[in-house]
Design a protein around this motif. Sequence first.
Motif, mmCIF file in Angstrom:
data_model
loop_
_atom_site.group_PDB
_atom_site.id
_atom_site.type_symbol
_atom_site.label_atom_id
_atom_site.label_comp_id
_atom_site.label_asym_id
_atom_site.label_seq_id
_atom_site.Cartn_x
_atom_site.Cartn_y
_atom_site.Cartn_z
ATOM 1 N N TYR A 137 0.834 -1.197 0.000
ATOM 2 C CA TYR A 137 0.000 0.000 0.000
ATOM 3 C C TYR A 137 0.871 1.252 0.000
ATOM 4 O O TYR A 137 0.637 2.198 -0.747
ATOM 5 C CB TYR A 137 -0.925 -0.001 1.219
ATOM 6 C CG TYR A 137 -1.987 1.065 1.175
ATOM 7 C CD1 TYR A 137 -3.179 0.845 0.486
ATOM 8 C CD2 TYR A 137 -1.810 2.288 1.805
ATOM 9 C CE1 TYR A 137 -4.159 1.821 0.435
ATOM 10 C CE2 TYR A 137 -2.780 3.268 1.753
ATOM 11 C CZ TYR A 137 -3.963 3.031 1.072
ATOM 12 O OH TYR A 137 -4.924 4.006 1.007
ATOM 13 N N GLY A 138 1.905 1.239 0.845
ATOM 14 C CA GLY A 138 2.813 2.375 0.888
ATOM 15 C C GLY A 138 3.574 2.546 -0.411
ATOM 16 O O GLY A 138 3.754 3.667 -0.899
ATOM 17 N N VAL A 188 -13.792 4.369 -11.713
ATOM 18 C CA VAL A 188 -13.392 4.858 -10.387
ATOM 19 C C VAL A 188 -13.166 3.693 -9.431
ATOM 20 O O VAL A 188 -12.258 3.718 -8.601
ATOM 21 C CB VAL A 188 -14.452 5.832 -9.827
ATOM 22 C CG1 VAL A 188 -14.113 6.233 -8.388
ATOM 23 C CG2 VAL A 188 -14.551 7.071 -10.708
ATOM 24 N N SER A 189 -13.984 2.642 -9.560
ATOM 25 C CA SER A 189 -13.841 1.479 -8.671
ATOM 26 C C SER A 189 -12.499 0.779 -8.859
ATOM 27 O O SER A 189 -12.010 0.112 -7.940
ATOM 28 C CB SER A 189 -14.988 0.491 -8.901
ATOM 29 O OG SER A 189 -14.869 -0.135 -10.174
ATOM 30 N N LEU A 190 -11.903 0.923 -10.044
ATOM 31 C CA LEU A 190 -10.594 0.321 -10.285
ATOM 32 C C LEU A 190 -9.505 0.976 -9.441
ATOM 33 O O LEU A 190 -8.429 0.400 -9.251
ATOM 34 C CB LEU A 190 -10.228 0.438 -11.773
ATOM 35 C CG LEU A 190 -11.099 -0.343 -12.757
ATOM 36 C CD1 LEU A 190 -10.661 -0.076 -14.188
ATOM 37 C CD2 LEU A 190 -11.048 -1.840 -12.457
ATOM 38 N N LEU A 191 -9.781 2.167 -8.929
ATOM 39 C CA LEU A 191 -8.823 2.891 -8.088
ATOM 40 C C LEU A 191 -9.059 2.647 -6.602
ATOM 41 O O LEU A 191 -8.411 3.280 -5.762
ATOM 42 C CB LEU A 191 -8.911 4.398 -8.381
ATOM 43 C CG LEU A 191 -8.643 4.812 -9.832
ATOM 44 C CD1 LEU A 191 -8.881 6.313 -9.997
ATOM 45 C CD2 LEU A 191 -7.228 4.443 -10.238
ATOM 46 N N ASP A 192 -9.977 1.743 -6.295
ATOM 47 C CA ASP A 192 -10.325 1.464 -4.894
ATOM 48 C C ASP A 192 -9.211 0.650 -4.226
ATOM 49 O O ASP A 192 -9.251 -0.585 -4.186
ATOM 50 C CB ASP A 192 -11.649 0.715 -4.834
ATOM 51 C CG ASP A 192 -12.146 0.520 -3.410
ATOM 52 O OD1 ASP A 192 -11.479 1.006 -2.474
ATOM 53 O OD2 ASP A 192 -13.194 -0.124 -3.236
ATOM 54 N N THR A 193 -8.220 1.341 -3.685
ATOM 55 C CA THR A 193 -7.094 0.665 -3.042
ATOM 56 C C THR A 193 -7.487 0.018 -1.719
ATOM 57 O O THR A 193 -6.862 -0.961 -1.300
ATOM 58 C CB THR A 193 -5.949 1.667 -2.787
ATOM 59 O OG1 THR A 193 -6.459 2.807 -2.076
ATOM 60 C CG2 THR A 193 -5.338 2.147 -4.097
ATOM 61 N N GLU A 194 -8.509 0.557 -1.071
ATOM 62 C CA GLU A 194 -8.927 -0.015 0.213
ATOM 63 C C GLU A 194 -9.423 -1.445 0.037
ATOM 64 O O GLU A 194 -9.111 -2.321 0.845
ATOM 65 C CB GLU A 194 -10.017 0.837 0.855
ATOM 66 C CG GLU A 194 -10.465 0.315 2.209
ATOM 67 C CD GLU A 194 -11.559 1.159 2.837
ATOM 68 O OE1 GLU A 194 -11.812 0.979 4.032
ATOM 69 O OE2 GLU A 194 -12.147 1.988 2.120
ATOM 70 N N MET A 195 -10.181 -1.688 -1.032
ATOM 71 C CA MET A 195 -10.725 -3.028 -1.278
ATOM 72 C C MET A 195 -9.604 -4.039 -1.491
ATOM 73 O O MET A 195 -9.691 -5.182 -1.069
ATOM 74 C CB MET A 195 -11.649 -2.992 -2.499
ATOM 75 C CG MET A 195 -12.313 -4.329 -2.817
ATOM 76 S SD MET A 195 -13.453 -4.222 -4.222
ATOM 77 C CE MET A 195 -12.292 -3.956 -5.572
#
Length: 234
Positions: A137-138, A188-195
């Motif tokens: 993530y970092g 936009v959902s493709l950028l959902d890093t939290e998921m």
Amino acid sequence: MITIYKRELKSFFITSTGYVFLFSFTVLTGLLFYFGNILTRYSDLSSLYAMTAYIWILLIPMLTMRLITEEKKNGTNLLLASAPISDEQIVGAKYLAALSLLIIALMFGSIYPLTVAVFGPLYLPEALTGLLGVLLYGAALIAVDMFVSSFAKNAASAFALSLIANLFLRFAGLFANSIKFAPLSYIVSLLDTEMRFNPFLYGQLSFASVLYFILFIFVNMVFTYMAVKNGSRD
């Protein structure tokens, strides 16, 4: 490339950015560990890792805000462009320097699972999977922040733009759900890093998430390379 890498890594400590980054990370994670695990005698580190993602959102722009903008501000980007080193190597060296500092911070943070192991039960695979997620993530935020900051004129605006980008990525899932236009919502959902980050918090080694972060880093590095290349021509 090694010369650029050493220069960038050294510059973090010449400007005190590295010290501030490592100190802030240690203090914030230390407080979270103390109140979330020590006082409660809770051995699960998933909450700590989840909050570390928010710490990255705040602190990583500190690492990237000068990597590109300082070169443009001082005019050294033109010198680098004429040096016997490719733009890809320049971008890669800068990225690896920032990533190295992030890894050093995580090495400091390894004291938390070690502490849990000394005083209570620790499920090692789950702890290592969580650390991997935090690292990926970092690493992804470093890549996107380098790209975003390549459009900034100074370090302050680079920090602000990177912080906004990080927050957007963190809450991209919420934004996607609120968009009624299906194609845009999907993009936009493709950028959902939290998921993609969440499986690591539950000890799940998701190869799909690992691949996502690797591709995310690669794409942003390519974008950064293109921005640097275009900038060197101006």
